[in-house]
Motif scaffolding. Structure first.
Motif, PDB file in Angstrom:
ATOM      1  N   PRO A   5      63.501  73.314 -40.271  1.00 58.93           N
ATOM      2  CA  PRO A   5      63.418  73.551 -41.719  1.00 58.93           C
ATOM      3  C   PRO A   5      64.289  72.608 -42.542  1.00 58.93           C
ATOM      4  O   PRO A   5      63.915  72.231 -43.664  1.00 58.93           O
ATOM      5  CB  PRO A   5      63.872  75.015 -41.872  1.00 58.93           C
ATOM      6  CG  PRO A   5      64.609  75.335 -40.618  1.00 58.93           C
ATOM      7  CD  PRO A   5      63.977  74.525 -39.546  1.00 58.93           C
ATOM      8  N   ASP A   6      65.456  72.217 -42.001  1.00 62.08           N
ATOM      9  CA  ASP A   6      66.343  71.307 -42.745  1.00 62.08           C
ATOM     10  C   ASP A   6      65.729  69.912 -42.848  1.00 62.08           C
ATOM     11  O   ASP A   6      65.754  69.282 -43.915  1.00 62.08           O
ATOM     12  CB  ASP A   6      67.717  71.218 -42.066  1.00 62.08           C
ATOM     13  CG  ASP A   6      68.494  72.527 -42.155  1.00 62.08           C
ATOM     14  OD1 ASP A   6      68.242  73.294 -43.114  1.00 62.08           O
ATOM     15  OD2 ASP A   6      69.335  72.790 -41.283  1.00 62.08           O
ATOM     16  N   ILE A   7      65.177  69.443 -41.716  1.00 59.57           N
ATOM     17  CA  ILE A   7      64.525  68.128 -41.719  1.00 59.57           C
ATOM     18  C   ILE A   7      63.297  68.158 -42.623  1.00 59.57           C
ATOM     19  O   ILE A   7      63.035  67.220 -43.389  1.00 59.57           O
ATOM     20  CB  ILE A   7      64.125  67.721 -40.285  1.00 59.57           C
ATOM     21  CG1 ILE A   7      65.380  67.511 -39.430  1.00 59.57           C
ATOM     22  CG2 ILE A   7      63.267  66.471 -40.306  1.00 59.57           C
ATOM     23  CD1 ILE A   7      65.090  67.180 -37.980  1.00 59.57           C
ATOM     24  N   LYS A   8      62.548  69.240 -42.562  1.00 57.68           N
ATOM     25  CA  LYS A   8      61.344  69.382 -43.382  1.00 57.68           C
ATOM     26  C   LYS A   8      61.693  69.327 -44.870  1.00 57.68           C
ATOM     27  O   LYS A   8      61.048  68.627 -45.657  1.00 57.68           O
ATOM     28  CB  LYS A   8      60.641  70.696 -43.052  1.00 57.68           C
ATOM     29  CG  LYS A   8      59.321  70.891 -43.790  1.00 57.68           C
ATOM     30  CD  LYS A   8      58.633  72.169 -43.322  1.00 57.68           C
ATOM     31  CE  LYS A   8      57.290  72.349 -44.031  1.00 57.68           C
ATOM     32  NZ  LYS A   8      56.594  73.571 -43.571  1.00 57.68           N
ATOM     33  N   ALA A   9      62.747  70.064 -45.260  1.00 60.71           N
ATOM     34  CA  ALA A   9      63.166  70.098 -46.663  1.00 60.71           C
ATOM     35  C   ALA A   9      63.665  68.724 -47.113  1.00 60.71           C
ATOM     36  O   ALA A   9      63.368  68.262 -48.218  1.00 60.71           O
ATOM     37  CB  ALA A   9      64.251  71.146 -46.865  1.00 60.71           C
ATOM     38  N   SER A  10      64.431  68.073 -46.231  1.00 61.99           N
ATOM     39  CA  SER A  10      64.969  66.748 -46.554  1.00 61.99           C
ATOM     40  C   SER A  10      63.852  65.730 -46.714  1.00 61.99           C
ATOM     41  O   SER A  10      63.870  64.904 -47.644  1.00 61.99           O
ATOM     42  CB  SER A  10      65.938  66.305 -45.452  1.00 61.99           C
ATOM     43  OG  SER A  10      66.400  64.998 -45.695  1.00 61.99           O
ATOM     44  N   ASN A  11      62.868  65.787 -45.820  1.00 57.13           N
ATOM     45  CA  ASN A  11      61.767  64.830 -45.880  1.00 57.13           C
ATOM     46  C   ASN A  11      60.856  65.065 -47.081  1.00 57.13           C
ATOM     47  O   ASN A  11      60.269  64.122 -47.626  1.00 57.13           O
ATOM     48  CB  ASN A  11      60.957  64.882 -44.587  1.00 57.13           C
ATOM     49  CG  ASN A  11      61.644  64.155 -43.453  1.00 57.13           C
ATOM     50  OD1 ASN A  11      62.682  63.515 -43.653  1.00 57.13           O
ATOM     51  ND2 ASN A  11      61.099  64.256 -42.244  1.00 57.13           N
ATOM     52  N   LYS A  12      60.737  66.321 -47.510  1.00 53.99           N
ATOM     53  CA  LYS A  12      59.957  66.605 -48.710  1.00 53.99           C
ATOM     54  C   LYS A  12      60.594  65.942 -49.937  1.00 53.99           C
ATOM     55  O   LYS A  12      59.905  65.387 -50.795  1.00 53.99           O
ATOM     56  CB  LYS A  12      59.837  68.118 -48.926  1.00 53.99           C
ATOM     57  CG  LYS A  12      58.742  68.783 -48.106  1.00 53.99           C
ATOM     58  CD  LYS A  12      58.568  70.239 -48.508  1.00 53.99           C
ATOM     59  CE  LYS A  12      57.383  70.877 -47.787  1.00 53.99           C
ATOM     60  NZ  LYS A  12      57.168  72.281 -48.207  1.00 53.99           N
ATOM     61  N   LYS A  13      61.923  66.016 -49.985  1.00 52.42           N
ATOM     62  CA  LYS A  13      62.645  65.376 -51.096  1.00 52.42           C
ATOM     63  C   LYS A  13      62.485  63.861 -51.036  1.00 52.42           C
ATOM     64  O   LYS A  13      62.317  63.198 -52.062  1.00 52.42           O
ATOM     65  CB  LYS A  13      64.134  65.741 -51.042  1.00 52.42           C
ATOM     66  CG  LYS A  13      64.435  67.178 -51.422  1.00 52.42           C
ATOM     67  CD  LYS A  13      65.937  67.445 -51.413  1.00 52.42           C
ATOM     68  CE  LYS A  13      66.244  68.883 -51.810  1.00 52.42           C
ATOM     69  NZ  LYS A  13      67.711  69.148 -51.801  1.00 52.42           N
ATOM     70  N   LEU A  14      62.543  63.311 -49.799  1.00 53.60           N
ATOM     71  CA  LEU A  14      62.400  61.867 -49.635  1.00 53.60           C
ATOM     72  C   LEU A  14      60.994  61.412 -50.038  1.00 53.60           C
ATOM     73  O   LEU A  14      60.829  60.387 -50.719  1.00 53.60           O
ATOM     74  CB  LEU A  14      62.675  61.480 -48.181  1.00 53.60           C
ATOM     75  CG  LEU A  14      62.622  59.985 -47.851  1.00 53.60           C
ATOM     76  CD1 LEU A  14      63.677  59.238 -48.663  1.00 53.60           C
ATOM     77  CD2 LEU A  14      62.822  59.751 -46.356  1.00 53.60           C
ATOM     78  N   LYS A  15      59.988  62.180 -49.645  1.00 52.21           N
ATOM     79  CA  LYS A  15      58.603  61.843 -49.994  1.00 52.21           C
ATOM     80  C   LYS A  15      58.406  61.879 -51.508  1.00 52.21           C
ATOM     81  O   LYS A  15      57.750  61.008 -52.088  1.00 52.21           O
ATOM     82  CB  LYS A  15      57.646  62.822 -49.307  1.00 52.21           C
ATOM     83  CG  LYS A  15      56.179  62.377 -49.293  1.00 52.21           C
ATOM     84  CD  LYS A  15      55.341  63.365 -48.517  1.00 52.21           C
ATOM     85  CE  LYS A  15      53.906  62.860 -48.339  1.00 52.21           C
ATOM     86  NZ  LYS A  15      53.817  61.826 -47.296  1.00 52.21           N
TER      87      LYS A  15
END
Length: 467
Positions: free
Chosen positions: A64-74
Motif C-alpha cells: 500500500p505504501d508503494i502504491k500510494a507513492s507511485n500514484k503521487k509520482l504518476k
C-alpha cells in the motif's frame, strides 16, 4: 433564411508550416497541427517522453505504501506533461486553444508506447481533438483503443479507404480524415466520402486537400462542403494543407451565403465572453485581410474599401476567431478590443455601440478606473492598498455565500464575492476575458480530479475568520 441547410467551412492543416507565423489562419475556428514536421519537433518529443515515463509508473503494487507513492509520482508526471503541452500549444505554436478547436496529429505508435497517456495529455492541455495516424491497421486500432477518450475527441486519419478498416475504427471515433492527391477533383473527393459513409453510417469525414488544388479549381472547397450540407450525406468539411491567408480566406468566404446585392456579409463583433461590440460588414477581401494581420478588418460601405479597425483611432482589435451563423449568411468576429487607456469599439469612445456596459463589465471598468483615479475615501482603493484586508474579505464573503440559503440571500452574497474577486483580479491585471479563457480551457479536459476539499485550506480559512 431560417431552415436552410448547415454551412461547412474549411480549416487549415499545418503540415510543414508553423501556425506561429504572425497570421491568424487558425482564426477560422479550427486547425490541425502535425508536430513532427510543422514546428519544434524536439519539444514535442520531450512531451512524448514525459508521457512514456508516466505510463511506466506501476500503480498496482500489493504494497500500500508503494502504491500510494507511485500514484503521487504518476500524478506528478501527468501534471508536468500537461504543463509542457500547454506551453507548446499556447507559446511555441502560438495558438489559443481556449477558443480555437485545435487538433494535434499523433502517430499511433506514440500513443501505444505511452499507453494512451499522450492522447489524454494533449486533450487536458486544451486540444479539442487528437488525430491519430498509422500505416498499420492493427497499431492504429490499438492506439484508438488505448487512448480511452470519448469518440468525439479523437479522429482516425487514414491514407486510403478500406471498408473493413473504416468499420473497425468507427468503433472508437466518430470522425475519419483522409488526404487526397493534389490532382483530385470534386467527383474524386465525393466518391471517397460516399465510400466511407457506406462502410460506416455514423462517421463525419474530413477531406484533406493540397492548398495548391484550389489554385486550379477555386470552387473545389465550396463544392465539396455544399455536398456535405445536402440531406442524407455525412457531415464533414475540407482541410487545406499549408494554405496561404489568401487561399484559406477566399475558400472560407466561398462557403458563406449572402442575399445582399452588394455581396457583403453581415458581421457581429463580440468579446471573448460573447458581448456584442457592434455590427459591421465583411467582404471576401476583408476576411482575407483579417486572417493575414490577425486583427479586426472589415468593409467600410462609406469608404468603399477595407476598414482596418484602429488604424485611425488607435482602438484596434486582436482577432481570435471567425464563426458562421446557423444559416450560413452572417459572421461573428470574436476579438479583444485594444487601445490605450480606453478600449473602445464605438466612435463615441465606449466599449460597445449600445452605450456604457452594465453588470460585470461595468464593475470591471469601475475597478480599473479606481486603480488609477480613486477618489478620497474610496473603499476599493483601500482594498488595493491592503492585500491582507482584500484576502480576509474574500474568505469572509465566500463563507457567507456558502451558508446562504434563500435565492435572494445567495444572490446578495454572490454579488459580494464577485466584487471582491474582481477587485483581486483588477489588482493583478486579470480581466473577465482572461477568466473566460481559463474556463474554456478547462472544458477541454478529459482527466477529472476527485474534487475533495483540502483540509489545510479549510484550516487557514478558519484562522482568518476567527481573527
Amino acid at each position: 433564411m431560417g431552415g436552410s441547410k448547415p454551412t461547412y467551412v474549411p480549416f487549415p492543416t499545418f503540415e510543414t508550416k508553423s501556425p506561429a507565423n504572425g497570421q491568424a489562419l487558425s482564426a477560422v475556428g479550427r486547425c490541425r497541427i502535425n508536430p513532427t514536421s510543422a514546428c519544434a519537433e524536439d519539444e514535442f518529443i520531450s512531451i512524448f517522453e514525459k508521457n512514456v515515463e508516466q505510463s511506466k509508473v506501476n500503480t498496482k503494487s500489493d504494497d500500500p505504501d508503494i502504491k500510494a507513492s507511485n500514484k503521487k509520482l504518476k500524478k506528478k508526471y501527468m501534471k508536468q506533461g500537461v504543463a509542457m503541452a500547454q506551453k507548446y500549444i499556447f507559446e511555441t505554436l502560438g495558438v489559443d486553444a481556449s477558443i480555437i478547436d485545435v487538433e494535434i496529429l499523433i502517430d499511433a505508435s506514440m500513443i501505444v508506447e505511452s499507453d494512451g497517456c499522450l492522447a489524454a495529455c494533449f486533450l487536458d492541455a486544451g486540444c479539442d481533438k487528437i488525430a491519430v495516424k498509422g500505416d498499420d491497421k492493427g497499431i492504429l486500432l490499438q492506439a484508438l483503443d488505448l487512448a480511452r477518450v470519448p469518440k468525439n475527441r479523437i479522429v482516425a486519419h487514414i491514407d486510403q479507404v478500406n471498408d473493413d478498416e473504416v468499420a473497425a475504427v468507427s468503433v472508437f471515433t466518430d470522425t475519419i480524415s483522409i488526404a487526397v492527391s493534389s490532382d483530385a477533383k470534386k467527383d474524386d473527393c465525393i466518391a471517397i466520402i460516399k465510400r466511407i459513409s457506406t462502410a460506416s453510417k455514423n462517421v463525419s469525414v474530413i477531406i484533406q486537400i493540397s492548398a495548391s488544388s484550389i489554385d486550379k479549381d477555386a470552387t473545389l472547397v465550396s463544392s465539396i462542403n455544399k455536398y456535405f450540407g445536402e440531406e442524407e450525406t455525412p457531415k464533414g468539411t475540407v482541410s487545406l494543407i499549408d494554405p496561404t491567408a489568401q487561399q484559406l480566406g477566399l475558400s472560407y468566404a466561398s462557403c458563406i451565403r449572402t442575399d445582399r446585392p452588394d455581396g457583403l456579409f453581415t458581421t457581429v463583433v463580440c468579446t471573448r465572453s460573447g458581448e456584442a461590440l457592434g455590427l459591421v460588414y465583411s467582404s471576401k477581401e476583408s476576411v482575407v485581410a483579417a486572417i493575414e494581420c490577425s486583427r479586426g478588418v472589415y468593409y467600410s460601405r462609406s469608404r468603399n474599401g477595407l476598414w482596418r479597425k484602429g488604424d485611425t483611432s488607435g482602438h484596434y482589435q486582436t482577432l481570435h476567431r471567425i464563426d458562421v451563423d446557423c444559416d450560413g449568411d452572417a459572421l461573428r468576429f470574436t476579438v479583444t478590443q485594444r487601445g490605450g487607456d480606453c478600449a473602445a469599439f464605438c466612435h463615441l469612445n465606449t466599449l460597445t455601440c449600445w452605450g456604457e456596459p452594465t453588470g460585470l463589465r461595468h464593475l470591471e471598468a469601475t475597478l480599473k478606473d479606481r486603480l488609477k483615479n480613486a477618489p478620497a475615501g474610496s473603499y476599493t482603493k483601500r482594498l488595493f492598498d491592503d492585500p491582507e484586508l482584500l484576502r480576509d474579505k474574500l474568505v469572509e464573503e465566500a463563507q457567507e455565500l456558502s451558508e446562504a440559503e434563500t435565492k435572494q440571500h445567495v444572490a446578495e452574497e454572490l454579488a459580494d464575492v464577485l466584487y471582491f474577486a474582481m477587485a483581486k483580479a483588477a489588482k493583478a491585471g486579470v480581466s473577465i476575458d482572461d477568466a473566460v479563457a481559463e474556463l474554456d480551457k478547462r472544458t477541454r479536459k478529459v482527466t477529472r480530479r476527485q474534487g475533495d476539499s483540502k483540509a489545510f485550506r479549510i484550516e487557514e480559512g478558519d484562522k482568518i475568520l476567527n481573527k
